[in-house]
Scaffold this motif. Structure first.
Motif, PDB file in Angstrom:
ATOM      1  N   ARG A  74       0.835  -1.203   0.000  1.00  0.00           N
ATOM      2  CA  ARG A  74       0.000   0.000   0.000  1.00  0.00           C
ATOM      3  C   ARG A  74       0.873   1.258   0.000  1.00  0.00           C
ATOM      4  NH1 ARG A  74      -3.502  -0.586   5.186  1.00  0.00           N
ATOM      5  NH2 ARG A  74      -1.487  -1.405   5.894  1.00  0.00           N
ATOM      6  N   PRO A  75       0.587   2.212  -0.878  1.00  0.00           N
ATOM      7  CA  PRO A  75       1.350   3.464  -0.866  1.00  0.00           C
ATOM      8  C   PRO A  75       1.250   4.199   0.472  1.00  0.00           C
ATOM      9  CG  PRO A  75       0.109   3.275  -2.901  1.00  0.00           C
ATOM     10  CD  PRO A  75      -0.368   2.170  -2.011  1.00  0.00           C
ATOM     11  N   LEU A  76       0.066   4.064   1.111  1.00  0.00           N
ATOM     12  CA  LEU A  76      -0.135   4.723   2.404  1.00  0.00           C
ATOM     13  C   LEU A  76      -0.016   3.747   3.564  1.00  0.00           C
ATOM     14  CD1 LEU A  76      -3.104   7.079   1.501  1.00  0.00           C
ATOM     15  CD2 LEU A  76      -0.720   7.709   1.861  1.00  0.00           C
ATOM     16  N   GLY A  77       0.609   2.586   3.345  1.00  0.00           N
ATOM     17  CA  GLY A  77       0.804   1.630   4.423  1.00  0.00           C
ATOM     18  C   GLY A  77       1.852   2.123   5.418  1.00  0.00           C
ATOM     19  N   PRO A  78       2.076   1.337   6.456  1.00  0.00           N
ATOM     20  CA  PRO A  78       3.053   1.765   7.477  1.00  0.00           C
ATOM     21  C   PRO A  78       4.430   2.047   6.911  1.00  0.00           C
ATOM     22  CG  PRO A  78       1.748  -0.090   8.259  1.00  0.00           C
ATOM     23  CD  PRO A  78       1.413   0.075   6.809  1.00  0.00           C
ATOM     24  N   VAL A  79       4.849   1.252   5.916  1.00  0.00           N
ATOM     25  CA  VAL A  79       6.155   1.463   5.292  1.00  0.00           C
ATOM     26  C   VAL A  79       6.004   1.727   3.801  1.00  0.00           C
ATOM     27  CG1 VAL A  79       7.441   0.118   6.993  1.00  0.00           C
ATOM     28  CG2 VAL A  79       6.420  -1.041   5.032  1.00  0.00           C
ATOM     29  N   GLY A  80       4.848   2.184   3.380  1.00  0.00           N
ATOM     30  CA  GLY A  80       4.605   2.453   1.973  1.00  0.00           C
ATOM     31  C   GLY A  80       5.395   3.647   1.475  1.00  0.00           C
ATOM     32  N   PRO A  81       5.584   3.739   0.153  1.00  0.00           N
ATOM     33  CA  PRO A  81       6.377   4.840  -0.412  1.00  0.00           C
ATOM     34  C   PRO A  81       5.775   6.217  -0.136  1.00  0.00           C
ATOM     35  CG  PRO A  81       5.236   3.608  -2.144  1.00  0.00           C
ATOM     36  CD  PRO A  81       5.089   2.823  -0.886  1.00  0.00           C
ATOM     37  N   GLN A  82       4.451   6.309  -0.196  1.00  0.00           N
ATOM     38  CA  GLN A  82       3.830   7.600   0.080  1.00  0.00           C
ATOM     39  C   GLN A  82       3.990   7.976   1.548  1.00  0.00           C
ATOM     40  OE1 GLN A  82       2.831   9.597  -2.133  1.00  0.00           O
ATOM     41  NE2 GLN A  82       1.982  11.199  -0.816  1.00  0.00           N
ATOM     42  N   THR A  83       3.853   6.977   2.435  1.00  0.00           N
ATOM     43  CA  THR A  83       4.064   7.245   3.865  1.00  0.00           C
ATOM     44  C   THR A  83       5.503   7.670   4.121  1.00  0.00           C
ATOM     45  OG1 THR A  83       2.381   5.600   4.415  1.00  0.00           O
ATOM     46  CG2 THR A  83       3.901   6.236   6.162  1.00  0.00           C
ATOM     47  N   GLN A  84       6.448   7.013   3.458  1.00  0.00           N
ATOM     48  CA  GLN A  84       7.851   7.395   3.615  1.00  0.00           C
ATOM     49  C   GLN A  84       8.104   8.803   3.096  1.00  0.00           C
ATOM     50  OE1 GLN A  84      10.448   4.453   1.926  1.00  0.00           O
ATOM     51  NE2 GLN A  84       9.494   2.741   3.019  1.00  0.00           N
ATOM     52  N   ARG A  85       7.480   9.126   1.962  1.00  0.00           N
ATOM     53  CA  ARG A  85       7.644  10.485   1.440  1.00  0.00           C
ATOM     54  C   ARG A  85       7.074  11.519   2.408  1.00  0.00           C
ATOM     55  NH1 ARG A  85       6.713   8.018  -3.717  1.00  0.00           N
ATOM     56  NH2 ARG A  85       4.461   8.289  -3.503  1.00  0.00           N
ATOM     57  N   MET A  86       5.941  11.203   3.018  1.00  0.00           N
ATOM     58  CA  MET A  86       5.364  12.136   3.991  1.00  0.00           C
ATOM     59  C   MET A  86       6.254  12.276   5.215  1.00  0.00           C
ATOM     60  SD  MET A  86       1.362  10.917   3.700  1.00  0.00           S
ATOM     61  CE  MET A  86       0.842  11.962   5.051  1.00  0.00           C
ATOM     62  N   MET A  87       6.832  11.143   5.658  1.00  0.00           N
ATOM     63  CA  MET A  87       7.735  11.207   6.804  1.00  0.00           C
ATOM     64  C   MET A  87       8.993  12.000   6.458  1.00  0.00           C
ATOM     65  SD  MET A  87       7.381   7.289   8.210  1.00  0.00           S
ATOM     66  CE  MET A  87       8.653   7.540   9.446  1.00  0.00           C
ATOM     67  N   PHE A  88       9.527  11.765   5.250  1.00  0.00           N
ATOM     68  CA  PHE A  88      10.701  12.526   4.829  1.00  0.00           C
ATOM     69  C   PHE A  88      10.376  14.007   4.687  1.00  0.00           C
ATOM     70  CE2 PHE A  88      12.398   8.487   2.609  1.00  0.00           C
ATOM     71  CZ  PHE A  88      12.981   8.074   3.804  1.00  0.00           C
ATOM     72  N   ALA A  89       9.181  14.298   4.185  1.00  0.00           N
ATOM     73  CA  ALA A  89       8.778  15.701   4.058  1.00  0.00           C
ATOM     74  C   ALA A  89       8.668  16.361   5.430  1.00  0.00           C
ATOM     75  CB  ALA A  89       7.446  15.802   3.316  1.00  0.00           C
ATOM     76  N   ALA A  90       8.095  15.615   6.408  1.00  0.00           N
ATOM     77  CA  ALA A  90       7.997  16.157   7.767  1.00  0.00           C
ATOM     78  C   ALA A  90       9.381  16.349   8.372  1.00  0.00           C
ATOM     79  CB  ALA A  90       7.158  15.226   8.642  1.00  0.00           C
TER      80      ALA A  90
END
Length: 257
Positions: A74-90
């Protein structure tokens, strides 16, 4: 010919309606829900193995991808790419805030140091405004003609002829020039204040010395005037009932006792 057109016209809407029929496939729906927002649920991977794993659809679908149901994509999963991008953005936003805070601190420090060293703000220094400006008022507003104020014409003439007036004027102008240099030079505020303090002590000492010289000049002229009157006979000498020899003899007698 008209009959064929009528048949085609009557058949076309029905085919159009059939083409617009909504197709619902639970396998596609499960996959869409998995990839977008819902939990990566291994139980919803269809088709199922079936009884004793004999369902051929299952083997056709998952035989070449045995690890797919076990891997959360899932892109928005716990380790998904979108979640990682959001964490990196934060994390980058937090880093930007830290850099901004550091830059603001450097800016404030630079402004503080600039105001501390700059001579352009020396006139607005609180200590100068509240104390030193008033103490140096006599030096800052000093006029040569006012240096001899309060003296008689003879006393002024004596101060000028003896060079005392020129001495005091030169010392005052030199001290004023040093004061202006201290106010216009780019130096540390502490050094500037210490320069004010030293020059204020010198100014007070110079002013006291000048007042003393004026007082002594007045006394000297008074004594000189009295001596001139005595020499010219304008003032009679005090009469004495004893001669100088008698006075000397009396002193010798007292010393022998």
């Amino acid at each position: 010919m008209k009959k064929y057109y009528l048949i085609l016209f009557l058949c076309f809407p029905s085919r159009l309606v059939m083409a617009q029929k909504k197709i619902t496939d639970k396998h596609i729906t499960y996959q869409q829900e998995r990839m977008v927002f819902k939990q990566w649920d291994a139980d919803k991977f269809t088709p199922k193995p079936g009884f004793l794993g004999l369902n051929p659809d299952y083997w056709i679908t998952w035989a070449l991808h045995p690890n797919y149901p076990k891997t959360d994509l899932r892109p928005l999963g716990p380790v998904g790419p979108q979640t990682q991008r959001m964490m990196f953005a934060a994390a980058m936003q937090n880093t930007d805030n830290l850099y901004k805070l550091h830059a603001d601190t450097l800016r404030n420090t630079a402004l503080s140091e600039a105001s501390n060293y700059s001579s352009a703000l020396a006139f607005a220094d609180p200590l100068w405004l509240m104390y030193y400006r008033n103490e140096f008022e006599g030096l800052l507003n000093q006029i040569d003609s006012d240096m001899l104020a309060g003296l008689s014409f003879a006393e002024q003439k004596y101060m000028i002829s003896t060079g005392l007036f020129d001495w005091f004027r030169e010392e005052s102008h030199a001290l004023l020039e040093r004061l202006e240099i201290a106010r216009s030079t780019t130096i540390d505020r502490g050094s500037r204040i210490m320069a004010y303090h030293r020059m204020l002590a010198e100014f007070r000492k110079l002013s006291a010395s000048w007042e003393t010289k004026k007082s002594r000049a007045r006394t000297y002229l008074s004594i000189r005037s009295s001596a001139q009157k005595l020499r010219s006979g304008e003032v009679p000498k005090p009469a004495s009932s004893k001669s100088d020899i008698q006075i000397a003899n009396d002193i010798l007698k007292k010393s022998k006792l």
